[in-house]
Design a protein around this motif. Structure first.
Motif, PDB file in Angstrom:
ATOM      1  N   MET A 126      39.421  42.855  46.708  1.00 15.30           N
ATOM      2  CA  MET A 126      37.990  42.475  46.997  1.00 15.30           C
ATOM      3  C   MET A 126      36.976  42.629  46.040  1.00 15.30           C
ATOM      4  O   MET A 126      36.236  42.053  45.581  1.00 15.30           O
ATOM      5  N   SER A 127      36.774  44.281  45.930  1.00 11.98           N
ATOM      6  CA  SER A 127      35.723  44.901  44.891  1.00 11.98           C
ATOM      7  C   SER A 127      35.752  44.221  43.662  1.00 11.98           C
ATOM      8  O   SER A 127      34.965  43.726  42.980  1.00 11.98           O
ATOM      9  N   PHE A 128      36.888  44.274  42.917  1.00 14.58           N
ATOM     10  CA  PHE A 128      37.409  43.793  41.538  1.00 14.58           C
ATOM     11  C   PHE A 128      38.283  42.566  41.742  1.00 14.58           C
ATOM     12  O   PHE A 128      39.267  42.523  41.797  1.00 14.58           O
ATOM     13  N   ARG A 129      37.352  41.412  41.335  1.00 10.41           N
ATOM     14  CA  ARG A 129      38.151  40.065  41.495  1.00 10.41           C
ATOM     15  C   ARG A 129      38.426  39.685  39.968  1.00 10.41           C
ATOM     16  O   ARG A 129      37.765  39.497  39.097  1.00 10.41           O
ATOM     17  N   GLY A 130      39.901  39.499  39.805  1.00 11.77           N
ATOM     18  CA  GLY A 130      40.301  38.913  38.541  1.00 11.77           C
ATOM     19  C   GLY A 130      41.587  38.844  38.395  1.00 11.77           C
ATOM     20  O   GLY A 130      42.486  38.779  39.544  1.00 11.77           O
ATOM     21  N   LEU A 131      42.264  38.246  37.581  1.00  7.45           N
ATOM     22  CA  LEU A 131      43.554  37.623  37.397  1.00  7.45           C
ATOM     23  C   LEU A 131      44.634  38.456  36.677  1.00  7.45           C
ATOM     24  O   LEU A 131      44.068  39.637  35.810  1.00  7.45           O
TER      25      LEU A 131
ATOM     26  N   LEU B 181      26.965  44.651  26.683  1.00 11.76           N
ATOM     27  CA  LEU B 181      28.035  44.692  25.968  1.00 11.76           C
ATOM     28  C   LEU B 181      29.001  43.623  26.334  1.00 11.76           C
ATOM     29  O   LEU B 181      29.651  42.796  25.815  1.00 11.76           O
ATOM     30  N   ALA B 182      29.154  43.601  27.688  1.00 11.32           N
ATOM     31  CA  ALA B 182      30.028  42.687  28.388  1.00 11.32           C
ATOM     32  C   ALA B 182      29.564  41.052  28.136  1.00 11.32           C
ATOM     33  O   ALA B 182      30.239  40.219  27.915  1.00 11.32           O
TER      34      ALA B 182
ATOM     35  N   GLU C 206      37.394  46.931  32.360  1.00 12.99           N
ATOM     36  CA  GLU C 206      37.776  46.356  33.686  1.00 12.99           C
ATOM     37  C   GLU C 206      36.969  45.181  33.988  1.00 12.99           C
ATOM     38  O   GLU C 206      37.523  44.280  34.393  1.00 12.99           O
ATOM     39  N   THR C 207      35.798  45.275  33.871  1.00 13.03           N
ATOM     40  CA  THR C 207      34.754  44.190  34.295  1.00 13.03           C
ATOM     41  C   THR C 207      34.806  43.156  33.494  1.00 13.03           C
ATOM     42  O   THR C 207      34.828  42.030  33.641  1.00 13.03           O
TER      43      THR C 207
END
Length: 403
Positions: free
Chosen positions: A390-395, A359-360, A247-248
């Motif tokens: 808002m917590s997880f910002r992504g496309l 790892l990321a 996810e991150t």
């Protein structure tokens, strides 16, 4: 009756900011109310030093504050019952249980051990870039940012390849419950997703016990002595590791590519200077963080950012705001991949610092230089589509022309 300015600012933070991101709202909040105490008693922090101090303060801990962060009206009964397996993981636990759960898997994610995965990660990247090269228009999210970390963490855990893509949407439903705007419907969907994931991982772990392999789930299944996990802890840890493993990183890759595309000078510089990969990843993490918030609950009476806090109060740290704090980062709204000494709070801090950060970072360090070198004419094919939250910002989509 008109709401006070601080509540209006908080409401603006919880809105959908899309492509622009929440950074203008963060700036206004940080300048006007850097330590904002809401009417419900939630302390919202937006300065780097305050956020870092809160995340490292042992008088603050984890007591289910991530379910709505105390900012939304979720029934207490649902709060108590929801996602009972996921909430028994290290993400929600305090010492000594936190250390017990973390040490079982911590060595797999150390920088030294992660380096052993480099060759396999590079092979995955090259294979995915080959696929992008064959298409006139490619979606960076669907064809690179999601499958790369899903397959890396899937291999590490021992999740069969054919099951990975089906589990990804369930993970998205699960993490939606960690948003500050999460409501009863979000939490109900998250519970349903957890039940489906738990059924799958319970069966997979049972199979690993009967026929172990050289993977992380086999290790969890075989834990003995002081490190023994009960069934809920074992299944919850498996779900957490799988979810956190992609996810991150998916957001890091997607946000990073979007940032480079909107800053062609920085993309050209990385193409010329692949040795800047590590500092580039840190800067991309700072500039548009994949995780924007982190919460804690006050365990002991304390004083933070000049405010006295009592046990039970929630502290919400705005990591994205901290990463744009001009007192910590000169010219914070400028993307500069040569920026040195960058220590963003994107992976948190303290005992809950993201286990998978090495790892990321490695996936990003290997990916970004290869991507910009392989596709020197990489451009947007259409406007990026941002996920809500808002917590997880992504496309959700980032379509590009690669040639």
């Amino acid at each position: 009756m008109t709401a006070p300015p601080r509540e209006l600012l908080l409401a603006a933070l919880l809105a959908d900011h899309g492509q622009a991101g929440p950074y203008d709202a963060f700036r206004r909040l940080r300048e006007a109310h850097p330590a904002l105490l809401t009417q419900s008693g939630v302390l919202v922090l937006s300065r780097y030093d305050d956020c870092a101090a809160a995340l490292r303060d042992r008088r603050l801990g984890k007591v289910d504050e991530s379910l709505g962060f105390g900012l939304t009206d979720i029934p207490e009964e649902l709060q108590r019952q929801a996602m009972h397996r996921f909430r028994r993981t290290m993400l929600f636990r305090n010492p000594p249980d936190h250390q017990r759960l973390r040490r079982l898997v911590a060595d797999v994610f150390t920088p030294h051990h992660v380096q052993d995965l480099r060759a396999r990660i590079v092979l995955q990247i090259d294979r995915l870039l080959d696929g992008i090269a064959e298409k006139p228009v490619a979606d960076i999210i669907a064809e690179l940012a999601l499958p790369l970390p899903v397959n890396v963490i899937g291999d590490l855990l021992g999740v069969p390849a054919e099951a990975r893509s089906a589990a990804a949407p369930l993970v998205r439903a699960l993490v939606a419950s960690l948003e500050p705007s999460a409501n009863t419907a979000d939490l109900t969907r998250a519970c349903e997703a957890e039940d489906q994931l738990a059924q799958y991982f319970s069966e997979l772990i049972a199979a690993k016990r009967a026929d172990p392999s050289d993977d992380l789930l086999s290790r969890l299944a075989a834990a003995r002595g002081d490190d023994t996990l009960d069934d809920d802890e074992c299944v919850g840890t498996a779900i957490l590791l799988f979810a956190a493993g992609f996810e991150t990183t998916t957001n890091l890759i997607g946000n990073g590519v979007a940032a480079l595309l909107s800053h062609p000078d920085q993309m050209a510089l990385l193409r010329q200077r692949p040795d800047l990969a590590a500092t580039a990843v840190d800067e991309l993490l700072r500039y548009d963080a994949p995780v924007q918030t982190n919460g804690r609950t006050v365990l002991e009476a304390t004083r933070l950012a000049g405010i006295d806090l009592r046990p039970g109060q929630v502290v919400l740290t705005l990591l994205g705001a901290a990463n744009r704090d001009p007192d910590r980062f000169p010219n914070p709204d400028v993307l500069d991949i040569t920026r040195t000494g960058t220590v963003p709070l994107s992976f948190g801090a303290g005992i809950h610092f993201c286990l998978g950060a090495p790892l990321a970072r490695l996936e990003g360090i290997e990916l970004f230089p290869r991507l910009v070198s392989r596709f020197p004419r990489l451009t947007l094919a259409s406007e990026p589509i941002w996920r809500t939250g808002m917590s997880f910002r992504g496309l959700s989509s980032l379509k590009v022309v690669s040639r």
